[in-house]
Write an enzyme that holds these catalytic residues in place. Structure first.
Site, PDB file in Angstrom:
ATOM      1  N   GLY A  79     -41.376 -44.064  -2.766  1.00 56.79           N
ATOM      2  CA  GLY A  79     -42.523 -44.986  -3.593  1.00 56.79           C
ATOM      3  C   GLY A  79     -42.036 -44.716  -5.076  1.00 56.79           C
ATOM      4  N   SER A 119       0.616  -1.269  -0.003  1.00 54.11           N
ATOM      5  CA  SER A 119       0.028   0.010   0.017  1.00 54.11           C
ATOM      6  C   SER A 119       0.782   1.205   0.013  1.00 54.11           C
ATOM      7  CB  SER A 119      -0.903  -0.003   1.319  1.00 54.11           C
ATOM      8  OG  SER A 119      -1.670  -1.226   1.258  1.00 54.11           O
ATOM      9  N   SER A 178     -31.630 -39.132  -7.607  1.00 53.70           N
ATOM     10  CA  SER A 178     -31.071 -37.981  -8.493  1.00 53.70           C
ATOM     11  C   SER A 178     -31.270 -36.735  -7.613  1.00 53.70           C
ATOM     12  CB  SER A 178     -31.553 -38.133  -9.940  1.00 53.70           C
ATOM     13  OG  SER A 178     -33.094 -38.351  -9.796  1.00 53.70           O
TER      14      SER A 178
END
Lengths: 648, 303
Positions: A487, A38, A556
């Site tokens: 399911g 800086s 997935s």
């Protein structure tokens, strides 16, 4: 003072004319606040007259009040705001600062902070002509010096200043300077930086001003340039101008039926009317007719200029094509080895479909498992299954279509790219996430993989349509996604039975069955899940090609992979079915006892427990199993197949 | 501009801006250029004409108007759009018209927020623009030094400094998620001197208010404010006097401070600017002080 006040006052026109022909130099400063970075940038701004009297008064007051230099001017305070920004929670990454001298204009890429360092430095270095690497003379070549230097070399910056700072604190010792220089040169050789056009070592004190703008009497033993002199005079760019012509076409310019031009920026070489060119990837040849600009046609255009080119023939040219020198065109390929720099908090997932933007072209991209990653501190090559934020690795990559390219001219890649001068703009690319559209990484192309030259898609005369005609239905994929125990399999089995009785040729791909065979080498990490789905999408695609209606029953969990599967199929062939069961109910059912194991810690990476499930935003069929019976759910799927005319 | 093996800094900046504009237009469906009538807008518009020549720039100019600009600015705006042949969309926030929002009765903060910040959001939403060019420069203030050239705005038009996209080489990511928009700043890397130099070199028309001329003004809070029309609310005892003044920045006339100056030509202005040691910068101290508030404004959706 760098700006001549007298000339401004006496003859403003002459001053502006002298200013008009200045060149522009972009450089990056590498180092931490501790190295005096800086202070150095602050002094360069100060010395170039960009600090006005009122600022100076403020600087004097601040230096006395909070400065660290015992009442002397603290130039670092000119770049204040960083700590304030940090408190405000604003990410500090790359800040650009501007100054000019009598000879040149400068743009400094300033990359403060240690976190995110690789991402920020690579970003700043990508456009820099020169790198200034700061070393604290008291501390010598440190780990961070090696890291900065490696990145500079990797990004192909050919002009490097090694600024050995704080010489005032080592009594301007030549021995200290020489021993740091010797150590650095040895290291530079290992990373290819020794092939740079210039490596200039400068002993300086940013704080005291030694060798910053003017040569210092304190370092009589040093006969090289001061930093500003080096920056003002170093020659850059020559290799790009002498390279073969490359102009990526950004925009097809058609103001009326009589004009068809190709607008782009020349990123290599030069072009004149009458030059023969080759348009890639198609490979067609033509001749340059005109170089059109609003200031009139040009006799020649060179690297860096934005122009519009017309050709003598009516050839097909689109956005993303590259107009190349006819006798020295770029290569064309769709599989490569590349360096990949990862820039996002979400790790890279091998196999996941990303986008690559290179030049003006955007294509689909998948990345293989890294061959290795590079520890940027030690330069060791480490085994890696993925890349995390700020990690750099070497990977094979594959695109969904061939692109024109040149090898990236990174010095650290020296041996890989031998024989080609390369080109930053036609060899560097960014990686974009398909869902968030964020830029998540960047890469440097090394070379095309041989197999990519040799694979040619077989021209198959018996195609999908021909096969489909032999059936009484069209092919398609029913993709059932949902938690374990939701399911999916139950519904999929009912759907398949119904379709079978209707004379539809089907096949059911079930997660568990496939994992016992095709995918038995895969586990349950994020990257394995991606590969798992990629394979299933491929298999489904082949079966669709064979004319079947494929039922896929897979958890997935990731949207991106389901999107990959959808993209693999033609429009209207993919039906996403969300089998939506609340986690509590699926866990209660727990038909395979997996939730119990996951809860007890015997099973890790289990979707819904310690691995996320990303529910579809708008599935084609949404089955809420707590209110719909399996039989009715199956009918919903059949209806969806009818609606898309896959079955009648 | 002359060509040679090596480009000058202005040629490089010009070529960069043209490349950025072509890239932005190619990756958006409904681009527009935010046109504020100031010198930066004039330069940006000139660069756009160069980028797409011989085509006319394939997007409209959008002026988010407050009804309080200098009358010379309106004249200049309409003439410019007509001469170039580009569509000009002027948006005035209907709520402001209804409520008669003005800087005298409501103060500059409310005036600016309602006409400009809210007005800009309305203009973008109503016209369904997905990308807007703006003339901001990185040297203007600290928070801009690190803003990207392609800057993403949320569906609520907010800027998230933590979610900025890395920009490497000359590759810009112009993709957006649904509802997101982009602001693109083609002259990010230009300094104020570059802009003036380019105006001079390319003879780009600018609003005459940048040059000094005798104008009716009153002194307020240590600066000269021009009495541009009869809506000006004179305070008790205030009598307009004629002074040779010019403006460094142009906005709503009751909020734009003029400086006394003899600079009647562009070269004079550049000369004054370069020789200034305190005054020019002091005028900008407001920017320096409000750097954090500028950041806040941007997060709220201001330019």
């Amino acid at each position: 003072m760098a700006h001549s006040s007298e000339l401004i006052a006496d003859d403003i026109e002459a001053y502006l004319t002298s200013h008009q022909y200045k060149s522009l130099l972009r450089f990056i400063t590498c180092g931490s606040v501790d190295d005096g970075k800086s202070t150095l940038i602050g002094r360069l701004l100060y010395e170039s007259h960009l600090v006005f009297e009122d600022h100076l008064a403020a600087l004097e007051a601040d230096s006395a009040k909070v400065g660290t230099q015992g009442g002397d001017l603290d130039f670092a305070l000119l770049l204040d705001g960083l700590s304030a920004e940090r408190e405000q929670g604003i990410t500090i990454d790359v800040a650009y600062r501007f100054f000019s001298t009598e000879k040149r204009k400068f743009i400094v890429a300033d990359t403060p902070g240690h976190e995110q360092y690789t991402r920020n430095m690579v970003t700043g270095a990508s456009t820099a002509d020169v790198a200034v690497i700061l070393i604290d003379a008291r501390r010598g070549v440190l780990t961070q010096t090696r890291r900065h230097s490696y990145l500079v070399s990797l990004l192909g910056i050919r002009n490097v200043v090694v600024a050995i700072n704080k010489m005032d604190l080592v009594d301007y010792s030549q021995d200290t300077f020489e021993s740091i220089k010797a150590e650095y040169l040895e290291f530079a050789d290992q990373i290819g930086l020794a092939d740079a056009d210039h490596i200039q070592f400068i002993p300086l004190s940013a704080l005291k001003g030694d060798n910053v703008v003017e040569s210092s009497g304190n370092t009589g033993w040093y006969d090289g340039p001061a930093l500003m002199e080096f920056l003002e005079t170093v020659e850059v760019d020559d290799d790009r101008v002498s390279a073969p012509l490359r102009m990526p076409v950004q925009w097809v310019n058609r103001p009326n039926l009589d004009f068809r031009g190709f607008s782009g920026q020349i990123v290599g070489g030069s072009v004149r009317p009458g030059d023969s060119v080759r348009i890639l990837p198609a490979g067609t040849t033509s001749t340059v007719a005109r170089i059109v600009t609003m200031d009139g046609d040009l006799d020649e255009a060179v690297t860096g200029q934005s122009v519009t080119i017309t050709l003598t023939d009516e050839v097909d040219v689109s956005r993303g094509d590259i107009i190349c020198a006819g006798d020295d065109p770029a290569e064309v390929a769709d599989q490569f080895e590349a360096h990949v720099v990862w820039m996002h908090e979400d790790e890279m997932l091998p196999g996941r479909p990303y986008l690559m933007k290179i030049g003006a072209r955007t294509v689909g991209l998948t990345i293989d498992d890294p061959k290795y990653r590079v520890d940027v501190n030690t330069l060791e090559q480490l085994a890696a299954g993925t890349l995390e934020l700020n990690e750099i690795g070497v990977c094979n990559i594959a695109l969904d279509r061939p692109i024109p390219f040149d090898p990236y001219p990174g010095l650290a890649l020296g041996e890989r790219n031998s024989g080609s001068p390369g080109n930053r703009e036609t060899g560097g690319f960014v990686i974009i996430d398909k869902l968030t559209q964020n830029t998540v990484g960047a890469g440097l192309l090394h070379f095309a993989l041989r197999r990519s030259h040799n694979i040619h898609w077989q021209d198959v005369r018996v195609d999908k349509d021909a096969r489909s005609e032999m059936n009484s239905h069209r092919p398609g994929v029913v993709w059932m996604t949902g938690l374990s125990g939701s399911g999916k399999s139950t519904i999929a089995n009912i759907v398949e039975s119904k379709l079978h009785t209707m004379g539809v040729r089907t096949y059911l791909l079930d997660g568990d069955n496939v994992r016992h065979g095709l995918n038995r080498d895969l586990g349950f990490t994020d990257s394995d899940r991606v590969e798992n789905i990629r394979r299933i999408a491929e298999v489904s695609g082949l079966m669709v090609d064979a004319g079947l209606v494929v039922l896929v029953s897979f958890i997935s969990p990731f949207r991106a992979e389901r999107q990959l599967a959808r993209d693999r199929m033609a429009d209207g062939e993919f039906i996403e079915v969300h089998v939506d069961t609340p986690l509590e109910i699926a866990e209660q059912r727990d038909p395979k006892g997996l939730y119990a194991k996951a809860r007890s810690g015997d099973l890790s990476n289990f979707t819904g427990i310690d691995s996320p499930y990303e529910a579809p935003v708008s599935p084609d069929v949404h089955i809420e199993t707590d209110s719909i019976e399996p039989e009715a759910a199956a009918d919903m799927v059949i209806a969806a197949l009818r609606a898309r005319s896959i079955i009648t | 501009m002359p060509t040679g093996a090596r480009l000058t800094h202005l040629q490089r900046l010009e070529a960069e801006a043209m490349q950025i504009m072509r890239e932005a237009v190619s990756e958006s469906d409904r681009p527009a250029m935010l046109y504020s009538i100031g010198k930066d807008s004039s330069v940006m518009l000139h660069l756009a004409r160069k980028a797409f020549f011989p085509s006319i720039p394939p997007f409209p100019l959008v002026h988010v108007d407050t009804t309080w600009k200098f009358s010379q600015m309106y004249q200049f705006r309409d003439d410019t759009a007509r001469e170039i042949g580009m569509d000009l969309i002027v948006h005035q926030n209907p709520e402001c018209i209804e409520q008669g929002i003005n800087p005298f009765d409501h103060g500059s903060a409310i005036h600016t927020d309602m006409w400009k910040t809210q007005g800009l959001k309305q203009a973008i939403d109503m016209n369904k623009f997905d990308l807007c060019f703006g003339g901001a420069r990185r040297d203007e203030e600290k928070s801009r030094a690190k803003e990207r050239i392609f800057s993403v705005r949320s569906p609520q038009h907010q800027w998230d400094p933590k979610r900025q996209r890395p920009e490497l080489w000359n590759v810009y990511n112009g993709r957006r998620s649904p509802g997101e928009t982009l602001r693109v700043f083609p002259i990010s890397n230009w300094t104020e001197l570059d802009v003036w130099q380019y105006v001079h070199l390319e003879q780009i028309p600018i609003v005459p208010l940048y040059l000094s001329a005798p104008r009716p003004v009153v002194e307020r809070d240590g600066t000269w404010i021009m009495v541009d029309d009869d809506r000006f609310q004179l305070r008790e005892g205030e009598v307009p006097e004629t002074k040779s003044v010019r403006f460094r920045t142009l906005g709503c006339y009751p909020l734009s401070g003029a400086i006394e100056s003899d600079a009647t030509s562009l070269l004079d202005v550049v000369q004054e600017m370069l020789l200034a040691t305190t005054s020019e910068r002091q005028g900008r101290l407001i920017d320096t002080d409000s750097s954090a508030s500028m950041e806040k404004k941007k997060q709220e959706g201001y330019f």
